[in-house]
Design a protein around this motif. Structure first.
Motif, PDB file in Angstrom:
ATOM      1  N   ILE A  34       0.688  -1.268   0.064  1.00  0.00           N
ATOM      2  CA  ILE A  34       0.078  -0.059  -0.005  1.00  0.00           C
ATOM      3  C   ILE A  34       1.107   1.519  -0.137  1.00  0.00           C
ATOM      4  CG2 ILE A  34      -1.782   1.208   1.402  1.00  0.00           C
ATOM      5  CD1 ILE A  34      -2.863  -1.409   2.224  1.00  0.00           C
ATOM      6  N   GLY A  35       1.866   1.203   0.700  1.00  0.00           N
ATOM      7  CA  GLY A  35       2.663   2.316   0.877  1.00  0.00           C
ATOM      8  C   GLY A  35       2.467   3.360   1.871  1.00  0.00           C
ATOM      9  N   PRO A  36       3.105   4.554   1.832  1.00  0.00           N
ATOM     10  CA  PRO A  36       2.770   5.580   2.853  1.00  0.00           C
ATOM     11  C   PRO A  36       1.427   6.001   2.878  1.00  0.00           C
ATOM     12  CG  PRO A  36       4.609   6.250   1.619  1.00  0.00           C
ATOM     13  CD  PRO A  36       4.021   4.946   0.933  1.00  0.00           C
ATOM     14  N   GLY A  37       0.808   6.325   4.008  1.00  0.00           N
ATOM     15  CA  GLY A  37      -0.441   6.798   4.162  1.00  0.00           C
ATOM     16  C   GLY A  37      -0.995   6.552   5.684  1.00  0.00           C
ATOM     17  N   PRO A  38      -2.421   6.592   5.730  1.00  0.00           N
ATOM     18  CA  PRO A  38      -3.048   6.547   6.965  1.00  0.00           C
ATOM     19  C   PRO A  38      -3.021   5.151   7.460  1.00  0.00           C
ATOM     20  CG  PRO A  38      -4.533   7.254   5.403  1.00  0.00           C
ATOM     21  CD  PRO A  38      -3.370   7.326   4.737  1.00  0.00           C
ATOM     22  N   GLY A  39      -3.006   4.043   6.698  1.00  0.00           N
ATOM     23  CA  GLY A  39      -2.865   2.760   6.971  1.00  0.00           C
ATOM     24  C   GLY A  39      -1.804   2.404   7.611  1.00  0.00           C
ATOM     25  N   LEU A  40      -0.524   2.736   6.928  1.00  0.00           N
ATOM     26  CA  LEU A  40       0.582   2.569   7.528  1.00  0.00           C
ATOM     27  C   LEU A  40       0.758   3.323   8.668  1.00  0.00           C
ATOM     28  CD1 LEU A  40       3.217   1.354   6.854  1.00  0.00           C
ATOM     29  CD2 LEU A  40       4.123   3.278   5.722  1.00  0.00           C
ATOM     30  N   GLN A  41       0.534   4.521   9.048  1.00  0.00           N
ATOM     31  CA  GLN A  41       0.541   5.250  10.112  1.00  0.00           C
ATOM     32  C   GLN A  41      -0.199   4.356  11.250  1.00  0.00           C
ATOM     33  OE1 GLN A  41      -0.698   9.111   9.243  1.00  0.00           O
ATOM     34  NE2 GLN A  41       1.388   9.586   8.426  1.00  0.00           N
ATOM     35  N   LEU A  42      -1.391   4.094  10.956  1.00  0.00           N
ATOM     36  CA  LEU A  42      -2.209   3.327  11.990  1.00  0.00           C
ATOM     37  C   LEU A  42      -1.766   1.965  12.610  1.00  0.00           C
ATOM     38  CD1 LEU A  42      -4.979   3.281  13.434  1.00  0.00           C
ATOM     39  CD2 LEU A  42      -5.995   1.929  11.642  1.00  0.00           C
ATOM     40  N   VAL A  43      -0.999   1.260  11.708  1.00  0.00           N
ATOM     41  CA  VAL A  43      -0.472   0.127  12.199  1.00  0.00           C
ATOM     42  C   VAL A  43       0.724   0.369  12.803  1.00  0.00           C
ATOM     43  CG1 VAL A  43       0.500  -2.242  11.273  1.00  0.00           C
ATOM     44  CG2 VAL A  43      -1.551  -1.278  10.242  1.00  0.00           C
ATOM     45  N   SER A  44       1.688   1.481  12.503  1.00  0.00           N
ATOM     46  CA  SER A  44       2.735   1.839  12.939  1.00  0.00           C
ATOM     47  C   SER A  44       2.450   2.087  14.598  1.00  0.00           C
ATOM     48  CB  SER A  44       3.565   2.828  12.268  1.00  0.00           C
ATOM     49  OG  SER A  44       3.903   2.718  11.188  1.00  0.00           O
ATOM     50  N   VAL A  45       1.658   2.715  14.738  1.00  0.00           N
ATOM     51  CA  VAL A  45       0.888   3.407  16.176  1.00  0.00           C
ATOM     52  C   VAL A  45       0.527   1.820  16.804  1.00  0.00           C
ATOM     53  CG1 VAL A  45      -0.676   4.520  17.560  1.00  0.00           C
ATOM     54  CG2 VAL A  45       0.460   5.499  15.471  1.00  0.00           C
ATOM     55  N   LEU A  46      -0.248   0.978  16.234  1.00  0.00           N
ATOM     56  CA  LEU A  46      -0.587  -0.303  16.852  1.00  0.00           C
ATOM     57  C   LEU A  46       0.849  -1.036  17.256  1.00  0.00           C
ATOM     58  CD1 LEU A  46      -2.615  -2.413  17.605  1.00  0.00           C
ATOM     59  CD2 LEU A  46      -2.386  -3.384  15.239  1.00  0.00           C
ATOM     60  N   TRP A  47       1.867  -1.397  16.344  1.00  0.00           N
ATOM     61  CA  TRP A  47       2.985  -1.744  16.539  1.00  0.00           C
ATOM     62  C   TRP A  47       3.614  -1.170  17.840  1.00  0.00           C
ATOM     63  CZ3 TRP A  47       8.105  -0.939  17.579  1.00  0.00           C
ATOM     64  CH2 TRP A  47       8.743  -2.101  17.557  1.00  0.00           C
ATOM     65  N   LEU A  48       3.753   0.116  17.925  1.00  0.00           N
ATOM     66  CA  LEU A  48       4.376   0.665  18.851  1.00  0.00           C
ATOM     67  C   LEU A  48       3.697   0.458  20.237  1.00  0.00           C
ATOM     68  CD1 LEU A  48       6.807   2.453  19.859  1.00  0.00           C
ATOM     69  CD2 LEU A  48       5.229   4.209  19.371  1.00  0.00           C
ATOM     70  N   ALA A  49       2.251   0.420  20.409  1.00  0.00           N
ATOM     71  CA  ALA A  49       1.539   0.238  21.551  1.00  0.00           C
ATOM     72  C   ALA A  49       1.716  -0.984  21.685  1.00  0.00           C
ATOM     73  CB  ALA A  49      -0.107   0.851  21.054  1.00  0.00           C
ATOM     74  N   VAL A  50       1.461  -2.194  20.971  1.00  0.00           N
ATOM     75  CA  VAL A  50       1.607  -3.500  21.306  1.00  0.00           C
ATOM     76  C   VAL A  50       2.947  -3.742  21.933  1.00  0.00           C
ATOM     77  CG1 VAL A  50       1.518  -5.791  20.487  1.00  0.00           C
ATOM     78  CG2 VAL A  50      -0.270  -4.380  19.558  1.00  0.00           C
ATOM     79  N   PHE A  51       3.771  -3.246  21.294  1.00  0.00           N
ATOM     80  CA  PHE A  51       5.467  -3.826  21.713  1.00  0.00           C
ATOM     81  C   PHE A  51       5.433  -3.194  23.211  1.00  0.00           C
ATOM     82  CE2 PHE A  51       9.826  -1.960  22.480  1.00  0.00           C
ATOM     83  CZ  PHE A  51      10.565  -3.278  22.356  1.00  0.00           C
TER      84      PHE A  51
END
Length: 162
Positions: free
Chosen positions: A129-146
């Protein structure tokens, strides 16, 4: 318990899994295995993104990108993570916590390994998909879960040390 079952169990209760791992005794080979598996899986997760970048920018061939990514994740990043764990242990010692250096290493490395399903999803989104809101959302999810896994593990390890 197999590593995959422990990863699944970590999403239900990260503290309990860390407690079980710490109860198995101090085994540096296990901690090293966790960090190496996590780094290899992160490298695999980044392959779609590297392929996308190689396609969009033909100046950097895919083979070269994958070579340097593998070198970084398999050889450099474990050393960086060991150093980071040492700094966290020193800070915890100054804060008068009773965590051992092994406790900090194991919880950090386990959190990194346990979050790899989200890491793989992140790599797919970055690659397809590349850069965009989906990537940002999953990045925040990754950080929160980690953060949840690591902090829960540290709290449980600190409670066991007292």
């Amino acid at each position: 318990m197999p590593v995959t079952a422990d990863i699944t169990a970590t999403y239900r209760g990260p503290g309990r899994v860390v407690e079980r791992l710490l109860a198995q005794g101090r085994q540096e080979t296990r901690a090293l295995t966790f960090v190496m598996l996590a780094c290899v899986l992160i490298f695999v997760a980044q392959a779609p993104y590297q392929a996308r970048e190689a396609h969009l920018n033909p100046d950097g061939p895919l083979a070269v990108r994958l070579y340097w990514s593998a070198f970084f994740w398999v050889f450099i990043m474990p050393l960086v993570l060991y150093s980071f764990a040492l700094v966290v242990w020193l800070v915890s010692t100054l804060a008068r916590r009773r965590l051992s250096a092994f406790d900090v290493r194991l919880t950090l490395f386990w959190a990194l390994l346990a979050v790899t399903p989200v890491t793989l999803l992140l790599g797919l989104i970055a690659g397809f998909i590349g850069p965009g809101p989906g990537l940002q959302l999953v990045s925040v999810l990754w950080l929160a879960v980690f953060g949840w896994f690591w902090i829960s593990g540290l709290i449980r390890a600190d409670g066991l040390a007292t």
